[in-house]
Design a protein around this motif. Structure first.
Motif, PDB file in Angstrom:
ATOM      1  N   UNK A 163      -1.785  17.038  -9.362  1.00 50.11           N
ATOM      2  CA  UNK A 163      -3.000  17.847  -9.259  1.00 50.11           C
ATOM      3  C   UNK A 163      -4.195  16.995  -8.853  1.00 50.11           C
ATOM      4  N   UNK A 164      -4.385  15.868  -9.517  1.00 51.83           N
ATOM      5  CA  UNK A 164      -5.570  15.044  -9.249  1.00 51.83           C
ATOM      6  C   UNK A 164      -5.445  14.227  -7.973  1.00 51.83           C
ATOM      7  N   UNK A 165      -4.239  13.751  -7.663  1.00 50.91           N
ATOM      8  CA  UNK A 165      -4.092  12.854  -6.521  1.00 50.91           C
ATOM      9  C   UNK A 165      -3.881  13.587  -5.206  1.00 50.91           C
ATOM     10  N   UNK A 166      -3.224  14.737  -5.248  1.00 55.67           N
ATOM     11  CA  UNK A 166      -2.903  15.460  -4.013  1.00 55.67           C
ATOM     12  C   UNK A 166      -3.935  16.539  -3.692  1.00 55.67           C
ATOM     13  N   UNK A 167      -4.524  17.133  -4.694  1.00 57.70           N
ATOM     14  CA  UNK A 167      -5.440  18.248  -4.464  1.00 57.70           C
ATOM     15  C   UNK A 167      -6.920  17.850  -4.483  1.00 57.70           C
ATOM     16  N   UNK A 168      -7.265  16.706  -5.038  1.00 52.14           N
ATOM     17  CA  UNK A 168      -8.662  16.266  -5.107  1.00 52.14           C
ATOM     18  C   UNK A 168      -8.845  15.070  -4.175  1.00 52.14           C
ATOM     19  N   UNK A 169      -9.494  15.296  -3.030  1.00 54.56           N
ATOM     20  CA  UNK A 169      -9.750  14.241  -2.049  1.00 54.56           C
ATOM     21  C   UNK A 169      -8.525  13.349  -1.856  1.00 54.56           C
ATOM     22  N   UNK A 170      -7.430  13.897  -1.351  1.00 56.96           N
ATOM     23  CA  UNK A 170      -6.200  13.105  -1.234  1.00 56.96           C
ATOM     24  C   UNK A 170      -6.351  11.958  -0.240  1.00 56.96           C
ATOM     25  N   UNK A 171      -5.728  10.851  -0.560  1.00 61.26           N
ATOM     26  CA  UNK A 171      -5.653   9.694   0.336  1.00 61.26           C
ATOM     27  C   UNK A 171      -4.214   9.624   0.834  1.00 61.26           C
ATOM     28  N   UNK A 172      -4.022   9.942   2.115  1.00 64.62           N
ATOM     29  CA  UNK A 172      -2.672  10.060   2.666  1.00 64.62           C
ATOM     30  C   UNK A 172      -2.219   8.728   3.260  1.00 64.62           C
ATOM     31  N   UNK A 173      -1.041   8.276   2.872  1.00 67.67           N
ATOM     32  CA  UNK A 173      -0.465   7.071   3.460  1.00 67.67           C
ATOM     33  C   UNK A 173      -0.131   7.289   4.934  1.00 67.67           C
ATOM     34  N   UNK A 174       0.228   8.516   5.291  1.00 66.38           N
ATOM     35  CA  UNK A 174       0.556   8.816   6.686  1.00 66.38           C
ATOM     36  C   UNK A 174      -0.658   8.647   7.587  1.00 66.38           C
ATOM     37  N   UNK A 175      -1.832   9.099   7.139  1.00 65.20           N
ATOM     38  CA  UNK A 175      -3.050   8.893   7.924  1.00 65.20           C
ATOM     39  C   UNK A 175      -3.352   7.410   8.089  1.00 65.20           C
ATOM     40  N   UNK A 176      -3.185   6.659   7.003  1.00 65.43           N
ATOM     41  CA  UNK A 176      -3.483   5.230   7.059  1.00 65.43           C
ATOM     42  C   UNK A 176      -2.557   4.504   8.023  1.00 65.43           C
ATOM     43  N   UNK A 177      -1.266   4.830   7.991  1.00 61.73           N
ATOM     44  CA  UNK A 177      -0.316   4.196   8.911  1.00 61.73           C
ATOM     45  C   UNK A 177      -0.623   4.585  10.349  1.00 61.73           C
ATOM     46  N   UNK A 178      -0.929   5.865  10.579  1.00 61.07           N
ATOM     47  CA  UNK A 178      -1.218   6.347  11.926  1.00 61.07           C
ATOM     48  C   UNK A 178      -2.413   5.609  12.534  1.00 61.07           C
ATOM     49  N   UNK A 179      -3.506   5.553  11.803  1.00 61.80           N
ATOM     50  CA  UNK A 179      -4.708   4.910  12.329  1.00 61.80           C
ATOM     51  C   UNK A 179      -4.556   3.392  12.389  1.00 61.80           C
ATOM     52  N   UNK A 180      -3.758   2.821  11.486  1.00 57.52           N
ATOM     53  CA  UNK A 180      -3.539   1.375  11.521  1.00 57.52           C
ATOM     54  C   UNK A 180      -2.794   0.967  12.789  1.00 57.52           C
ATOM     55  N   UNK A 181      -1.738   1.696  13.124  1.00 58.50           N
ATOM     56  CA  UNK A 181      -0.970   1.375  14.334  1.00 58.50           C
ATOM     57  C   UNK A 181      -1.810   1.623  15.581  1.00 58.50           C
ATOM     58  N   UNK A 182      -2.520   2.744  15.632  1.00 60.50           N
ATOM     59  CA  UNK A 182      -3.296   3.083  16.823  1.00 60.50           C
ATOM     60  C   UNK A 182      -4.426   2.093  17.069  1.00 60.50           C
ATOM     61  N   UNK A 183      -5.073   1.598  16.021  1.00 58.67           N
ATOM     62  CA  UNK A 183      -6.206   0.685  16.189  1.00 58.67           C
ATOM     63  C   UNK A 183      -5.766  -0.700  16.642  1.00 58.67           C
ATOM     64  N   UNK A 184      -4.504  -1.067  16.434  1.00 64.65           N
ATOM     65  CA  UNK A 184      -4.035  -2.390  16.834  1.00 64.65           C
ATOM     66  C   UNK A 184      -4.023  -2.548  18.347  1.00 64.65           C
ATOM     67  N   UNK A 185      -3.881  -1.461  19.077  1.00 64.58           N
ATOM     68  CA  UNK A 185      -3.886  -1.541  20.545  1.00 64.58           C
ATOM     69  C   UNK A 185      -5.242  -2.026  21.048  1.00 64.58           C
ATOM     70  N   UNK A 186      -6.316  -1.469  20.511  1.00 59.54           N
ATOM     71  CA  UNK A 186      -7.660  -1.885  20.906  1.00 59.54           C
ATOM     72  C   UNK A 186      -7.915  -3.342  20.534  1.00 59.54           C
TER      73      UNK A 186
END
Length: 418
Positions: free
Chosen positions: A198-221
């Motif tokens: 309830x607290x981790x998924x429904x209240x301002x969730x921090x997604x590992x998938x978003x972090x991995x996606x943006x981490x890989x994409x930013x390495x190109x730049x």
């Protein structure tokens, strides 16, 4: 956090336009660093608040009399569950919680069956059954924990299985008491898990998938900027080099050690529910493959930096003779990296390999021709140094070719928009 060193030149030799560009670049770098740090700090604050909220909610099992009468002292298991499984990202919390639940159910269930069988036999057979079952299931679970594919996702669940099974079998309680104890503890673990979700998924969730996606994409730049910076430094005249500091490549080196972080994020992302554009069967393995190729490219760039710092360098005149084709290749590589990195960031199809590959092939041929034509006129040491530099450029072109193919496959598997 990675450090950025800004190149500083002699103010008497730069024009007002160059000075404005330098000031703008400085402000951009400072703003980027501050924004990145502020965002990371804010996520830490949000996570801390969510942990506090989870503890308040689970403490109601003690504070509210109706709940306390039902759960009693076993509420401690709910609090322990929150302490153990509440992680920074939603995927890590879900993965640990489900592992704990599955391990508890399987360990408790098999432990009850072994306990019932031991009670039925009785006497010396009781001890034999208990000892044999503890040995067999403990050995089997430990062996499975060592299998890499199971260890990545289910290591915590296997450990909980071993712990629960041994506690149930060796406890020596009667079967009815074992079943009652298992039911109470499992219900309290479920309450703790529900509070965490309830607290981790429904209240301002921090997604590992978003972090991995943006981490890989930013390495190109990042890699594109380093390629441009190192080529500029290589072809800079000697008197200009004296007025410039070496470009820092700490970020490029740190990228070489990002494999374990990427694998952890991908593992957590697989546990996360459908959110945004990330589905349940999203191809996270392809992200890991792209990350491997990016690290190989980063290794080549670090080797290029070492080539620049070598005491054996071709003469300035020889370097300038190959400057135009090498800088053209560097610009094309940087453009290609930015283009495919942006396609991942925006989740859009990149230009097809059939469009980019011929251009990359022509780059390699041009660099090879330049090397052969200049080596004959160069002395042995100078020719070897120049050949090493051009070889690294060709190797970078080959790695970018692989990246183009991998990103194109990712777009097809993930269903990127055209």
């Amino acid at each position: 956090m990675s450090s950025t060193v800004i190149t500083i030149s002699n103010e008497d030799e730069i024009t007002p336009t160059q000075k404005r560009k330098s000031q703008f670049a400085l402000l951009s770098n400072v703003y980027s660093l501050v924004a990145k740090q502020s965002k990371h700090d804010m996520r830490k604050v949000i996570h801390s608040f969510k942990v506090g909220i989870a503890f308040v909610l689970v403490s109601f099992l003690y504070l509210l009399d109706p709940l306390y009468k039902k759960v009693g002292e076993n509420a401690i298991w709910a609090i322990m569950t929150v302490v153990v499984i509440f992680e920074f990202s939603a995927g890590a919390t879900l993965g640990k919680g489900l592992n704990r639940g599955i391990g508890t159910i399987l360990g408790g269930g098999l432990g009850c069956l072994a306990s019932i069988l031991a009670d039925e036999i009785g006497g010396i057979g009781n001890a034999i059954i208990v000892g044999t079952s503890v040995f067999v299931f403990g050995t089997a679970a430990t062996y499975f924990r060592l299998i890499p594919s199971i260890k990545r996702r289910y290591d915590y669940g296997a450990m909980i299985f071993i712990l629960t099974f041994n506690l149930v079998v060796v406890s020596g309680l009667h079967t009815d008491k074992v079943m009652e104890l298992a039911r109470e503890r499992l219900s309290n673990i479920g309450m703790g898990f529900a509070v965490c979700v309830f607290t981790n998924v429904l209240i301002f969730p921090i997604w590992a998938s978003d972090e991995l996606h943006y981490s890989i994409a930013s390495k190109f730049e990042t890699l594109a900027c380093y390629i441009e910076g190192y080529l500029e430094e290589y072809f800079r005249l000697v008197n200009e080099k004296e007025n410039h500091s070496n470009t820092s490549f700490a970020s490029c080196k740190s990228m070489l050690h990002s494999k374990s972080s990427d694998e952890s994020l991908a593992n957590f992302a697989r546990w996360e529910p459908w959110h945004g554009k990330f589905g349940l069967s999203y191809p996270w393995d392809k992200y890991l493959q792209i990350g491997d190729v990016l690290r190989e490219l980063a290794t080549t760039i670090v080797s290029l930096k070492e080539c620049l710092q070598s005491h054996r360098q071709p003469s300035s005149a020889l370097r300038q003779s190959i400057r135009e084709p090498c800088e053209a290749v560097g610009s094309s590589l940087a453009w290609t990296l930015r283009d495919i990195g942006e396609s991942i960031m925006k989740m859009e199809r990149c230009r097809p390999k059939a469009f980019i590959a011929p251009k990359l092939q022509s780059m390699k041929q041009e660099l090879s021709l330049v090397t052969y034509s200049k080596l004959g006129a160069a002395e042995n040491g100078e020719g070897l140094a120049m050949a090493s530099f051009v070889f690294l450029l060709i190797k970078m072109v080959e790695k970018v070719e692989v990246l183009v193919e991998e990103v194109e496959e990712l777009g097809a598997l993930a269903g990127f928009s055209n």
